[in-house]
Motif scaffolding. Structure first.
Motif, PDB file in Angstrom:
ATOM      1  N   THR A  35       0.838  -1.188   0.000  1.00 45.43           N
ATOM      2  CA  THR A  35       0.000   0.000   0.000  1.00 45.43           C
ATOM      3  C   THR A  35       0.880   1.247   0.000  1.00 45.43           C
ATOM      4  OG1 THR A  35      -0.090   0.168   2.418  1.00 45.43           O
ATOM      5  CG2 THR A  35      -1.703  -1.278   1.349  1.00 45.43           C
ATOM      6  N   GLN A  36       0.228   2.389   0.007  1.00 48.27           N
ATOM      7  CA  GLN A  36       0.956   3.653   0.033  1.00 48.27           C
ATOM      8  C   GLN A  36       1.808   3.787   1.297  1.00 48.27           C
ATOM      9  OE1 GLN A  36      -1.579   7.106  -0.266  1.00 48.27           O
ATOM     10  NE2 GLN A  36      -0.059   8.234  -1.431  1.00 48.27           N
ATOM     11  N   ASP A  37       1.358   3.165   2.390  1.00 47.44           N
ATOM     12  CA  ASP A  37       2.068   3.254   3.670  1.00 47.44           C
ATOM     13  C   ASP A  37       3.144   2.182   3.842  1.00 47.44           C
ATOM     14  OD1 ASP A  37       0.476   5.400   4.413  1.00 47.44           O
ATOM     15  OD2 ASP A  37      -1.062   4.095   5.266  1.00 47.44           O
ATOM     16  N   SER A  38       3.279   1.272   2.882  1.00 42.05           N
ATOM     17  CA  SER A  38       4.284   0.219   2.981  1.00 42.05           C
ATOM     18  C   SER A  38       5.693   0.798   2.926  1.00 42.05           C
ATOM     19  CB  SER A  38       4.106  -0.795   1.851  1.00 42.05           C
ATOM     20  OG  SER A  38       2.857  -1.434   1.927  1.00 42.05           O
ATOM     21  N   LYS A  39       6.638   0.088   3.535  1.00 42.71           N
ATOM     22  CA  LYS A  39       8.017   0.562   3.568  1.00 42.71           C
ATOM     23  C   LYS A  39       8.634   0.531   2.172  1.00 42.71           C
ATOM     24  CE  LYS A  39       9.601  -2.346   6.532  1.00 42.71           C
ATOM     25  NZ  LYS A  39      10.564  -3.040   7.450  1.00 42.71           N
ATOM     26  N   LEU A 107       1.365   3.912  -9.393  1.00 44.78           N
ATOM     27  CA  LEU A 107       1.574   5.218  -8.777  1.00 44.78           C
ATOM     28  C   LEU A 107       0.492   5.436  -7.728  1.00 44.78           C
ATOM     29  CD1 LEU A 107       2.917   8.045  -8.646  1.00 44.78           C
ATOM     30  CD2 LEU A 107       1.339   8.746 -10.475  1.00 44.78           C
ATOM     31  N   PHE A 108       0.914   5.591  -6.458  1.00 40.63           N
ATOM     32  CA  PHE A 108      -0.035   5.832  -5.373  1.00 40.63           C
ATOM     33  C   PHE A 108      -0.377   7.317  -5.348  1.00 40.63           C
ATOM     34  CE2 PHE A 108       2.415   2.103  -4.068  1.00 40.63           C
ATOM     35  CZ  PHE A 108       1.393   1.208  -3.774  1.00 40.63           C
ATOM     36  N   LEU A 109      -1.627   7.672  -5.618  1.00 44.21           N
ATOM     37  CA  LEU A 109      -2.062   9.064  -5.648  1.00 44.21           C
ATOM     38  C   LEU A 109      -2.698   9.471  -4.322  1.00 44.21           C
ATOM     39  CD1 LEU A 109      -3.578   9.016  -9.248  1.00 44.21           C
ATOM     40  CD2 LEU A 109      -1.381   9.994  -8.536  1.00 44.21           C
ATOM     41  N   TYR A 110      -3.659   8.668  -3.868  1.00 44.07           N
ATOM     42  CA  TYR A 110      -4.328   8.904  -2.591  1.00 44.07           C
ATOM     43  C   TYR A 110      -4.511   7.552  -1.902  1.00 44.07           C
ATOM     44  CZ  TYR A 110      -5.522  13.241  -5.009  1.00 44.07           C
ATOM     45  OH  TYR A 110      -5.453  14.404  -5.714  1.00 44.07           O
ATOM     46  N   ASP A 111      -5.022   7.578  -0.671  1.00 53.14           N
ATOM     47  CA  ASP A 111      -5.303   6.322   0.020  1.00 53.14           C
ATOM     48  C   ASP A 111      -6.325   5.490  -0.748  1.00 53.14           C
ATOM     49  OD1 ASP A 111      -3.570   6.979   2.026  1.00 53.14           O
ATOM     50  OD2 ASP A 111      -5.117   7.777   3.363  1.00 53.14           O
ATOM     51  N   TRP A 112      -7.201   6.158  -1.491  1.00 53.84           N
ATOM     52  CA  TRP A 112      -8.300   5.466  -2.162  1.00 53.84           C
ATOM     53  C   TRP A 112      -8.096   5.356  -3.677  1.00 53.84           C
ATOM     54  CZ3 TRP A 112     -10.553   8.621  -5.786  1.00 53.84           C
ATOM     55  CH2 TRP A 112     -10.342   9.989  -5.640  1.00 53.84           C
ATOM     56  N   PHE A 141      -8.853   1.252  -7.184  1.00 54.44           N
ATOM     57  CA  PHE A 141      -9.488   1.872  -6.026  1.00 54.44           C
ATOM     58  C   PHE A 141      -9.429   0.906  -4.844  1.00 54.44           C
ATOM     59  CE2 PHE A 141     -11.493   3.392  -9.890  1.00 54.44           C
ATOM     60  CZ  PHE A 141     -11.427   4.768  -9.741  1.00 54.44           C
ATOM     61  N   PRO A 142      -8.506   1.117  -3.905  1.00 51.33           N
ATOM     62  CA  PRO A 142      -8.411   0.233  -2.736  1.00 51.33           C
ATOM     63  C   PRO A 142      -9.246   0.760  -1.562  1.00 51.33           C
ATOM     64  CG  PRO A 142      -6.488   1.654  -2.847  1.00 51.33           C
ATOM     65  CD  PRO A 142      -7.388   2.061  -3.983  1.00 51.33           C
ATOM     66  N   PHE A 143      -9.834  -0.178  -0.803  1.00 48.10           N
ATOM     67  CA  PHE A 143     -10.630   0.172   0.368  1.00 48.10           C
ATOM     68  C   PHE A 143     -10.295  -0.786   1.504  1.00 48.10           C
ATOM     69  CE2 PHE A 143     -13.119   1.168  -3.422  1.00 48.10           C
ATOM     70  CZ  PHE A 143     -13.390   2.512  -3.227  1.00 48.10           C
ATOM     71  N   GLN A 144     -10.087  -0.228   2.704  1.00 44.68           N
ATOM     72  CA  GLN A 144      -9.859  -1.044   3.892  1.00 44.68           C
ATOM     73  C   GLN A 144     -11.186  -1.166   4.627  1.00 44.68           C
ATOM     74  OE1 GLN A 144      -6.696  -2.327   4.368  1.00 44.68           O
ATOM     75  NE2 GLN A 144      -7.632  -3.669   5.904  1.00 44.68           N
ATOM     76  N   LEU A 145     -11.838  -2.325   4.484  1.00 45.83           N
ATOM     77  CA  LEU A 145     -13.173  -2.500   5.050  1.00 45.83           C
ATOM     78  C   LEU A 145     -13.130  -2.685   6.564  1.00 45.83           C
ATOM     79  CD1 LEU A 145     -14.664  -4.908   2.353  1.00 45.83           C
ATOM     80  CD2 LEU A 145     -14.761  -2.412   2.438  1.00 45.83           C
ATOM     81  N   SER A 146     -12.068  -3.343   7.057  1.00 48.28           N
ATOM     82  CA  SER A 146     -11.873  -3.545   8.489  1.00 48.28           C
ATOM     83  C   SER A 146     -10.391  -3.836   8.698  1.00 48.28           C
ATOM     84  CB  SER A 146     -12.744  -4.705   9.000  1.00 48.28           C
ATOM     85  OG  SER A 146     -12.278  -5.939   8.490  1.00 48.28           O
ATOM     86  N   ASP A 147     -10.026  -4.176   9.941  1.00 52.59           N
ATOM     87  CA  ASP A 147      -8.625  -4.504  10.205  1.00 52.59           C
ATOM     88  C   ASP A 147      -8.186  -5.738   9.422  1.00 52.59           C
ATOM     89  OD1 ASP A 147      -8.443  -2.382  11.931  1.00 52.59           O
ATOM     90  OD2 ASP A 147      -8.795  -3.582  13.737  1.00 52.59           O
ATOM     91  N   ASP A 148      -9.131  -6.650   9.140  1.00 56.45           N
ATOM     92  CA  ASP A 148      -8.787  -7.925   8.501  1.00 56.45           C
ATOM     93  C   ASP A 148      -9.176  -8.003   7.027  1.00 56.45           C
ATOM     94  OD1 ASP A 148      -7.876  -8.723  10.971  1.00 56.45           O
ATOM     95  OD2 ASP A 148      -9.733  -9.776  11.504  1.00 56.45           O
ATOM     96  N   ASN A 183     -11.670  -5.461 -16.059  1.00 54.63           N
ATOM     97  CA  ASN A 183     -12.303  -4.960 -14.841  1.00 54.63           C
ATOM     98  C   ASN A 183     -12.221  -6.038 -13.768  1.00 54.63           C
ATOM     99  OD1 ASN A 183     -13.628  -2.611 -16.400  1.00 54.63           O
ATOM    100  ND2 ASN A 183     -14.361  -4.430 -17.468  1.00 54.63           N
ATOM    101  N   TYR A 184     -11.840  -5.647 -12.558  1.00 51.15           N
ATOM    102  CA  TYR A 184     -11.662  -6.662 -11.530  1.00 51.15           C
ATOM    103  C   TYR A 184     -12.131  -6.181 -10.164  1.00 51.15           C
ATOM    104  CZ  TYR A 184      -7.383  -4.174 -10.068  1.00 51.15           C
ATOM    105  OH  TYR A 184      -6.486  -3.228  -9.621  1.00 51.15           O
ATOM    106  N   ILE A 185     -12.445  -7.171  -9.340  1.00 51.94           N
ATOM    107  CA  ILE A 185     -12.734  -6.950  -7.928  1.00 51.94           C
ATOM    108  C   ILE A 185     -11.882  -7.929  -7.132  1.00 51.94           C
ATOM    109  CG2 ILE A 185     -14.741  -8.486  -8.089  1.00 51.94           C
ATOM    110  CD1 ILE A 185     -15.987  -6.849  -5.799  1.00 51.94           C
ATOM    111  N   GLU A 186     -11.270  -7.426  -6.089  1.00 51.98           N
ATOM    112  CA  GLU A 186     -10.317  -8.217  -5.310  1.00 51.98           C
ATOM    113  C   GLU A 186     -10.660  -8.088  -3.826  1.00 51.98           C
ATOM    114  OE1 GLU A 186      -5.705  -8.210  -5.912  1.00 51.98           O
ATOM    115  OE2 GLU A 186      -6.245  -6.572  -4.567  1.00 51.98           O
ATOM    116  N   LEU A 187     -10.799  -9.233  -3.163  1.00 52.85           N
ATOM    117  CA  LEU A 187     -11.125  -9.255  -1.736  1.00 52.85           C
ATOM    118  C   LEU A 187     -10.065 -10.045  -0.987  1.00 52.85           C
ATOM    119  CD1 LEU A 187     -13.237  -8.533   0.458  1.00 52.85           C
ATOM    120  CD2 LEU A 187     -14.323 -10.740  -0.014  1.00 52.85           C
TER     121      LEU A 187
END
Length: 269
Positions: A35-39, A107-112, A141-148, A183-187
């Motif tokens: 993710t954008q926050d990864s080292k 390219l990471f633009l925003y968290d979403w 478009f990434p989304f963090q639905l919960s901690d898991d 087009n894809y969806i990833e869970l």
């Protein structure tokens, strides 16, 4: 309310039962964890699997895969390569080879929102495919639905060129290129460092082809991939992988569906 520990055990049991009732599989994508926050820095993953049978059925297959990635600030570059070699014994001595390579930039633009571009090359003798080349770009478009749980949606526009095994390797004929969307969806479910589950569904309809009047409903690809990954030791893992692919218009003599289930060891660094 179910406690988190019992929920993890229940989820694992249901997933195991689902996989044991189906017959085939695919690699859990390490890129999904970046993710954008990864080292910043380099990393990757290696996988290897062998199958050998004697007696009524003679068969030998060796399959391997590698993913290498490098992240710097908001930029990510990754190379994915998979291949396999299969022989069916003396009655069918000709080997069946497959090669898959994929170069991706993100390219990471925003968290979403991220933007991606990629090049892909594929060779598969079992599908009479000498070459499938792709060049594409689009948003993710990434989304963090919960901690898991995390979810990602993607919409890519790409040029595609397919060459049948018996054809010459002609890449200059512009009329043979088509425009296709992917087009894809990833869970992803990842409750900790020892277990992860991922599901991805692709839909790739035809957008435009100069030499065809087929519509998107008549010419499309579907791909369902899912995998369970388990950490055995530091860096060493075990995976169960499922893959189900559908091509509405394959080459003559090739089945429309491909199903694969496999298990193997992985090493992540």
């Amino acid at each position: 309310m179910i406690k988190s520990g019992w929920w993890n055990i229940l989820f694992f049991a249901v997933s195991t039962l689902c996989f044991s009732s189906i017959a085939q599989a695919q690699i859990v994508n390490v890129l999904s964890k970046i993710t954008q926050d990864s080292k910043d820095g380099a990393g990757g993953k290696l996988s290897l699997a062998f199958t050998h049978k004697d007696g009524n059925t003679e068969l030998f297959e060796a399959a391997g895969g590698a993913l290498v990635h490098f992240k710097a600030d908001d930029h990510l570059v990754a190379l994915i390569a998979n291949g396999s070699y299969l022989t069916k014994g003396a009655d069918d001595p000709d080997p069946i080879n497959t090669i898959f390579t994929h170069l991706r930039y993100r390219l990471f633009l925003y968290d979403w929102l991220s933007w991606e571009g990629f090049l892909q090359y594929e060779f598969d003798e079992s599908r009479e495919l000498k070459l499938r080349g792709l060049l594409g770009t689009g948003p993710r478009f990434p989304f963090q639905l919960s901690d898991d749980f995390s979810l990602a949606l993607g919409a890519v526009l790409m040029f595609e060129r397919e060459i049948e095994d018996e054809e010459g390797l002609n890449l200059s004929d512009a009329d043979q290129y088509v425009l296709r969307s992917s087009n894809y969806i990833e869970l992803i479910y990842k409750p900790g460092d020892t277990f992860a589950w991922q599901m991805t569904l692709f839909y790739q309809p035809l957008v435009y082809g100069n030499n065809t009047e087929k519509t998107a409903l008549e010419d499309h690809r579907l791909l369902f991939e899912s995998g369970l990954g388990f950490k055995v030791l530091e860096g060493l893992g075990f995976e169960v992988k499922y893959r189900h692919a559908f091509n509405s218009h394959p080459f003559d003599g090739v089945e429309k569906e491909d199903i694969a289930l496999s298990t193997g060891l992985t090493y992540e660094f």
